[in-house]
Design a protein around this motif. Structure first.
Motif, PDB file in Angstrom:
ATOM      1  N   GLN A 320     -16.664  -1.442   2.268  1.00 17.61           N
ATOM      2  CA  GLN A 320     -15.750  -2.286   2.559  1.00 17.61           C
ATOM      3  C   GLN A 320     -14.469  -1.373   2.625  1.00 17.61           C
ATOM      4  N   GLU A 325     -12.662  -3.181   5.925  1.00 17.59           N
ATOM      5  CA  GLU A 325     -13.034  -4.626   6.083  1.00 17.59           C
ATOM      6  C   GLU A 325     -12.988  -5.314   4.824  1.00 17.59           C
ATOM      7  N   VAL A 327     -13.611  -7.705   1.332  1.00 13.10           N
ATOM      8  CA  VAL A 327     -14.785  -7.841   0.171  1.00 13.10           C
ATOM      9  C   VAL A 327     -15.053  -9.439   0.208  1.00 13.10           C
TER      10      VAL A 327
END
Length: 356
Positions: A320, A325, A327
């Motif tokens: 991630q 991105e 979590v």
């Protein structure tokens, strides 16, 4: 509906999007969990490496560093807080006693480092909130280390429920107990010290597993709790929950009954009953997990070899970060568990249902 295809399919990392890149970790807290489980798991991981060891003892940090080829620096907690060797790591893993999580998470945030923090987030709700604020202000990722979220059999259970194979979930029964005094006979250990562990010992350390794993599998959050707890053994004189039971109502309407104890036979299980079937994780919260699903069509049991839970968790976190991105179990996810645990203790004190 054909469930067999779920169990025939190979276990895969459905979350993995990155195959290249490395996140360098500073390990803050070098207890048995870190040395016996985390360091070997990271050594085998795809996206992580350990480069810094941090301990209350300089000698211990140096000793650990001497056994791990990838380690570039060893330091004390004070040196870490002061910013030593920040060029040598990208993220921190915090595995100290609960009440020290905030201090080291705030230090990591000041240094611009992502944080993977062991559960529970902290000793109190207020300290957990402060951790979130610190990481938000610094713009760094904070994830709470719920290793069951990346356990393949637990992820399969979540998929089975989401796809409707047991119908609408109705009831959960969770159990997590261990003989703490047989595992560690030191009566001065931190799990029996309320200044270090927080609201108590059994619910904080063990009960959080059924509470949170049910959240994950159901994709639902707790909204109300009831509880009873007691401490009889002299070793548990300073904590209220040598053993405890608690009930939880989740926001999808599912009701859960959970039991937990630090002074009982070693057992872990999670059962979820729906309108058309049920699933069982047993053992549920150890380093190996088995899933069984029963419906009118038959009984299906996992045969896939369980992955290393810590390796999966670290690689997920690194994936991630590398992908930019979010979590799943961020600080606010962990904070809700902290509020639920505080409410469970409040409910036991007051003999009332506490709404979150």
């Amino acid at each position: 509906m054909d469930l067999q295809k779920y169990f025939d399919a190979p276990v895969s990392r459905d979350w993995q999007t990155m195959n290249d890149g490395t996140v360098r970790f500073a390990l803050v807290g070098l207890g048995w969990w870190t040395t016996d489980f985390v360091i070997p798991a990271v050594a085998d991981s795809d996206l992580c490496t350990v480069t810094v060891a941090v301990s209350g003892s300089a000698d211990k940090a140096e000793h650990v560093a001497s056994d791990v080829d990838t380690l570039k620096a060893a330091m004390t907690y004070d040196e870490f807080v002061d910013g030593a060797a920040t060029e040598s790591y990208d993220a921190v893993y915090i595995a100290t006693p609960n009440s020290r999580h905030r201090e080291y998470a705030e230090a990591a945030a000041r240094h611009g480092k992502a944080v993977l923090c062991e559960k529970p987030m902290e000793a109190t709700v207020e300290d957990a909130e402060a951790m979130i604020d610190a990481c938000d202000d610094a713009g760094v990722t904070l994830m709470v280390a719920y290793r069951m979220h990346t356990e393949p059999m637990v992820r399969l259970a979540r998929r089975v429920v989401a796809d409707g194979h047991i119908g609408d979930p109705r009831l959960v029964q969770g159990m997590n107990a261990q003989p703490l005094l047989e595992m560690n006979g030191d009566l001065d250990q931190w799990r029996l010290d309320p200044d270090l562990t927080g609201y108590g010992t059994s619910v904080m350390d063990l009960g959080i597993y059924p509470l949170n794993t049910a959240r994950f599998v159901l994709d639902a959050d707790p909204v109300a709790v009831q509880s009873m707890m007691i401490s009889k053994h002299e070793a548990f004189a300073d904590v209220p929950d040598e053993r405890a039971t608690f009930a939880v109502r989740y926001d999808d309407g599912t009701y859960a009954a959970c039991g937990t104890s630090q002074n009982a036979f070693d057992t872990t299980s999670l059962d979820i009953v729906g309108t058309n079937g049920n699933l069982t994780l047993k053992p549920a919260f150890h380093m190996e997990t088995t899933l069984t699903v029963t419906t009118d069509d038959g009984t299906y049991e996992s045969t896939a070899e369980s992955a290393d839970q810590m390796e999966e968790e670290f690689d997920y976190f690194a994936n991630q970060l590398l992908a930019g991105e979010k979590v799943y179990a961020d600080g606010r996810h962990g904070l809700l568990d902290m509020r639920a645990i505080a409410a469970i203790h409040d409910a036991a004190d007051r003999g009332e249902t506490i709404r979150l």
